[in-house]
Design an enzyme around this catalytic site. Structure first.
Site, PDB file in Angstrom:
ATOM      1  N   GLY A  83     -76.750  15.667  -2.795  1.00  0.00           N
ATOM      2  CA  GLY A  83     -75.687  16.662  -2.786  1.00  0.00           C
ATOM      3  C   GLY A  83     -75.000  16.808  -4.126  1.00  0.00           C
ATOM      4  CB  CYS A  84     -71.402  17.132  -4.952  1.00  0.00           C
ATOM      5  SG  CYS A  84     -71.033  18.604  -3.978  1.00  0.00           S
ATOM      6  CB  ALA A  85     -73.652  12.221  -5.916  1.00  0.00           C
TER       7      ALA A  85
END
Length: 373
Positions: A137-139
């Protein structure tokens, strides 16, 4: 030492403003018992404008997961080449000089990965390594940078291309009416970003170290439910409160190299939302202005998932830094996972890679055969 060069970023032409988002929520969910709360939370994001890969009417329709994924593939193949070309030019390299591609995305799926299509169509060598990352995801923006750094530590003359392709609007689910989903509908935007990490030479963030940290027993706090209709985003209300756990991990990383995480010259932080930035400011003991580039990305583009850190870094390039300035980059996402790195600023102009010694087939000599400790 490896240097993360200037990113290139693309956002679609179609936009939706904060006012339009609020009006849409009122029109679509007039009887929702928590609508006032949702409207207040969307206003508090501070997202003035977001970009959508499709016109709004098509974004709101749901033709099915298969059709949406076709849109993802079509738009990625249409838009990625120009972004990659600009990133390569900024780094002073050509496609044949790239030794690995780290491709990250959580908003569509292909097998083989889009990096395979890039190698076939965009002039990369057939022996280019592929590192596709689809589930962070965003990581994943921070993870892509860290895996590129790891590759350059192993192969010290290598060049790694990082590509983040996120069409978050393709994950819109009209029947998901929980508060977390409705907030997400007003928070996420679409973008593609790319950057080159050069093993030698270049202007940008010269990598010093990187680290990963997972918060135990939080794996369900940011998640997808995969259904016949596609990816259904799940966001736990406890997510914003994780900065009190992740901030110590950032202090530990900096402290291991004799740095004080509260006294650095620049910060490139994933802009998941305003509270995450506010809390991290407090726990790192830095002024809100330290996260100005992340806040600008959030305000102008919304949360563009893995592309956030690359866009915030692009803004830091625009502002400029002095030689040797120390900084921290961090991305947060499912797990809950933090991917962070330290670096110093290098102002050296990138020497075109063609000036370095290459073997007859275009490799940087020793990249594919010598593993450096």
């Amino acid at each position: 030492m490896a240097v993360l060069c200037r990113p290139a970023v693309w956002v679609p032409e179609t936009t939706i403003s904060m006012e339009e988002t609020l009006a849409l929520a009122r029109r679509l969910h007039p009887g929702h018992e928590k609508l006032p709360l949702v409207l207040r939370m969307i206003k508090n994001t501070g997202v003035v404008k977001r970009h959508l890969v499709q016109p709004l009417a098509e974004t709101l329709a749901h033709p099915g997961f298969e059709a949406r994924n076709r849109t993802y593939v079509r738009e990625a193949r249409l838009r990625v080449p120009e972004v990659v070309e600009r990133a390569l030019a900024s780094a002073g390299v050509m496609a044949r000089d790239i030794d690995a591609i780290v491709f990250v995305s959580c908003t569509g799926f292909t097998m083989p990965p889009l990096s395979s299509w890039m190698i076939n169509e965009l002039g990369f060598r057939p022996d280019t390594r592929q590192v596709p990352i689809a589930q962070l995801g965003c990581a994943a923006g921070g993870a892509a940078i860290n895996r590129a750094h790891d590759f350059c530590l192993a192969y010290q003359d290598a060049n790694v291309l990082i590509v983040a392709c996120e069409f978050c609007s393709l994950c819109y689910q009209p029947d998901d009416l929980d508060v977390g989903s409705l907030l997400s509908d007003g928070l996420f935007g679409d973008a593609i970003a790319a950057a080159v990490m050069r093993g030698q030479g270049g202007e940008g963030m010269q990598m010093v170290a990187n680290a990963s940290h997972l918060v135990p027993d939080t794996q369900d706090w940011i998640a997808y439910e995969v259904k016949a209709t596609g990816f259904h985003f799940r966001l736990d209300s406890r997510v914003p409160g994780t900065m009190n756990v992740l901030a110590p991990a950032l202090h530990t990383l900096a402290g291991a190299y004799g740095w004080d995480a509260s006294k650095l010259d620049f910060y490139i932080i994933h802009a998941g939302g305003p509270r995450i930035l506010d809390d991290l400011c407090r726990y790192l003991r830095v002024e809100p202005a330290a996260f100005r580039h992340s806040r600008a990305t959030l305000t102008q583009y919304g949360n563009i998932a893995s592309a956030v850190v690359l866009d915030a870094l692009r803004r830091q390039f625009d502002e400029g830094l002095s030689e040797g300035a120390r900084g921290l980059l961090a991305g947060f996402g499912p797990g809950i996972t933090a991917e962070s790195s330290l670096g110093t600023w290098s102002c050296a102009e990138p020497v075109p890679i063609g000036h370095q010694a290459h073997s007859s087939d275009g490799h940087i000599a020793n990249v594919t055969h010598t593993l450096h400790p």
